[in-house]
Design a protein around this motif. Structure first.
Motif, PDB file in Angstrom:
ATOM      1  N   UNK A  86       0.832  -1.212   0.000  1.00 35.54           N
ATOM      2  CA  UNK A  86       0.000   0.000   0.000  1.00 35.54           C
ATOM      3  C   UNK A  86       0.865   1.260   0.000  1.00 35.54           C
ATOM      4  N   UNK A  87       1.922   1.276   0.794  1.00 32.54           N
ATOM      5  CA  UNK A  87       2.822   2.431   0.830  1.00 32.54           C
ATOM      6  C   UNK A  87       3.463   2.651  -0.532  1.00 32.54           C
ATOM      7  N   UNK A  88       3.996   1.588  -1.126  1.00 33.59           N
ATOM      8  CA  UNK A  88       4.663   1.703  -2.430  1.00 33.59           C
ATOM      9  C   UNK A  88       3.681   2.175  -3.494  1.00 33.59           C
ATOM     10  N   UNK A  89       2.482   1.634  -3.493  1.00 30.84           N
ATOM     11  CA  UNK A  89       1.493   2.062  -4.494  1.00 30.84           C
ATOM     12  C   UNK A  89       1.170   3.548  -4.347  1.00 30.84           C
ATOM     13  N   UNK A  90       1.026   4.011  -3.110  1.00 30.21           N
ATOM     14  CA  UNK A  90       0.735   5.432  -2.881  1.00 30.21           C
ATOM     15  C   UNK A  90       1.917   6.313  -3.304  1.00 30.21           C
ATOM     16  N   UNK A  91       3.139   5.865  -3.023  1.00 28.50           N
ATOM     17  CA  UNK A  91       4.311   6.627  -3.459  1.00 28.50           C
ATOM     18  C   UNK A  91       4.337   6.716  -4.980  1.00 28.50           C
TER      19      UNK A  91
ATOM     20  N   UNK B 163       1.796   6.392  -7.070  1.00 26.32           N
ATOM     21  CA  UNK B 163       0.661   7.217  -7.510  1.00 26.32           C
ATOM     22  C   UNK B 163       0.949   8.707  -7.365  1.00 26.32           C
ATOM     23  N   UNK B 164       1.878   9.056  -6.483  1.00 23.83           N
ATOM     24  CA  UNK B 164       2.239  10.452  -6.254  1.00 23.83           C
ATOM     25  C   UNK B 164       3.543  10.844  -6.960  1.00 23.83           C
ATOM     26  N   UNK B 165       3.990  10.001  -7.882  1.00 24.62           N
ATOM     27  CA  UNK B 165       5.128  10.344  -8.712  1.00 24.62           C
ATOM     28  C   UNK B 165       6.495   9.919  -8.200  1.00 24.62           C
TER      29      UNK B 165
ATOM     30  N   UNK C   4      10.375  17.597  -1.502  1.00 24.58           N
ATOM     31  CA  UNK C   4       9.432  16.481  -1.493  1.00 24.58           C
ATOM     32  C   UNK C   4       9.467  15.659  -0.212  1.00 24.58           C
ATOM     33  N   UNK C   5      10.363  15.976   0.704  1.00 27.91           N
ATOM     34  CA  UNK C   5      10.526  15.166   1.918  1.00 27.91           C
ATOM     35  C   UNK C   5       9.234  15.086   2.715  1.00 27.91           C
ATOM     36  N   UNK C   6       8.614  16.206   2.968  1.00 30.34           N
ATOM     37  CA  UNK C   6       7.399  16.206   3.795  1.00 30.34           C
ATOM     38  C   UNK C   6       6.305  15.347   3.165  1.00 30.34           C
TER      39      UNK C   6
ATOM     40  N   UNK D 194       7.243  11.573   3.580  1.00 26.49           N
ATOM     41  CA  UNK D 194       7.085  11.175   4.980  1.00 26.49           C
ATOM     42  C   UNK D 194       5.602  11.062   5.349  1.00 26.49           C
ATOM     43  N   UNK D 195       4.793  11.982   4.861  1.00 23.42           N
ATOM     44  CA  UNK D 195       3.350  11.931   5.140  1.00 23.42           C
ATOM     45  C   UNK D 195       2.701  10.693   4.534  1.00 23.42           C
ATOM     46  N   UNK D 196       3.080  10.350   3.292  1.00 20.02           N
ATOM     47  CA  UNK D 196       2.529   9.161   2.639  1.00 20.02           C
ATOM     48  C   UNK D 196       2.908   7.907   3.424  1.00 20.02           C
ATOM     49  N   UNK D 197       4.176   7.782   3.771  1.00 23.94           N
ATOM     50  CA  UNK D 197       4.631   6.597   4.513  1.00 23.94           C
ATOM     51  C   UNK D 197       3.935   6.514   5.870  1.00 23.94           C
ATOM     52  N   UNK D 198       3.823   7.636   6.552  1.00 26.26           N
ATOM     53  CA  UNK D 198       3.170   7.653   7.867  1.00 26.26           C
ATOM     54  C   UNK D 198       1.700   7.276   7.760  1.00 26.26           C
ATOM     55  N   UNK D 199       1.010   7.863   6.798  1.00 28.10           N
ATOM     56  CA  UNK D 199      -0.432   7.627   6.647  1.00 28.10           C
ATOM     57  C   UNK D 199      -0.734   6.172   6.309  1.00 28.10           C
ATOM     58  N   UNK D 200      -0.001   5.612   5.356  1.00 27.29           N
ATOM     59  CA  UNK D 200      -0.320   4.271   4.880  1.00 27.29           C
ATOM     60  C   UNK D 200       0.434   3.170   5.616  1.00 27.29           C
ATOM     61  N   UNK D 201       1.377   3.522   6.474  1.00 29.71           N
ATOM     62  CA  UNK D 201       2.096   2.539   7.267  1.00 29.71           C
ATOM     63  C   UNK D 201       1.547   2.381   8.668  1.00 29.71           C
ATOM     64  N   UNK D 202       0.645   3.272   9.025  1.00 24.46           N
ATOM     65  CA  UNK D 202       0.138   3.331  10.403  1.00 24.46           C
ATOM     66  C   UNK D 202      -0.917   2.261  10.681  1.00 24.46           C
TER      67      UNK D 202
END
Length: 113
Positions: A20-25, A27-29, A73-75, A78-86
């Motif tokens: 899920x994290x990888x797919x979201x990353x 999807x966001x380029x 792009x750091x923030x 980090x937000x994507x990983x936090x949101x989908x890894x939680x």
């Protein structure tokens, strides 16, 4: 030519959250990353943990996601990983952000930043 600063993001997450994290990353380029499975130790111990055949001190499976991005792009990453890894449970993982001083292409040896 102005050099743009880059950061390396290392995220240690639950293996079942990686897809899920990888797919979201993606999807966001953010297409380029390295993913590896590992075993770790820490304050939290997974209920399904076992003594590894390879390492006597590990207690939890973990996945590591490594990605290098421009500072701007750091923030977002980090937000994507936090949101989908939680999962809101202990042991959800950690995210480290480090400076990247230089990047060199193996083929040419030239610095690319």
């Amino acid at each position: 030519m102005k050099l743009m600063k880059m950061k390396e993001i290392k995220a240690f997450v639950r293996p079942n959250k990686v897809n899920e994290i990888v797919q979201q990353l993606k999807d966001n380029g953010f297409e380029n990353m390295t993913i590896s499975l590992a075993e770790g130790t820490g304050k939290f111990q997974d209920e399904k943990a076992f003594v590894s055949d390879k390492f006597a001190v590990t207690d939890s499976p973990v996945a590591k996601i490594e990605i290098v991005v421009y500072d701007s792009f750091v923030e977002k990453v980090v937000c994507i990983i936090s949101k989908y890894g939680k999962t809101l449970n202990p042991g959800d993982g950690l995210i480290y952000v480090s400076n990247v001083d230089s990047v060199h292409r193996i083929k040419t040896g030239l610095e690319t930043m």
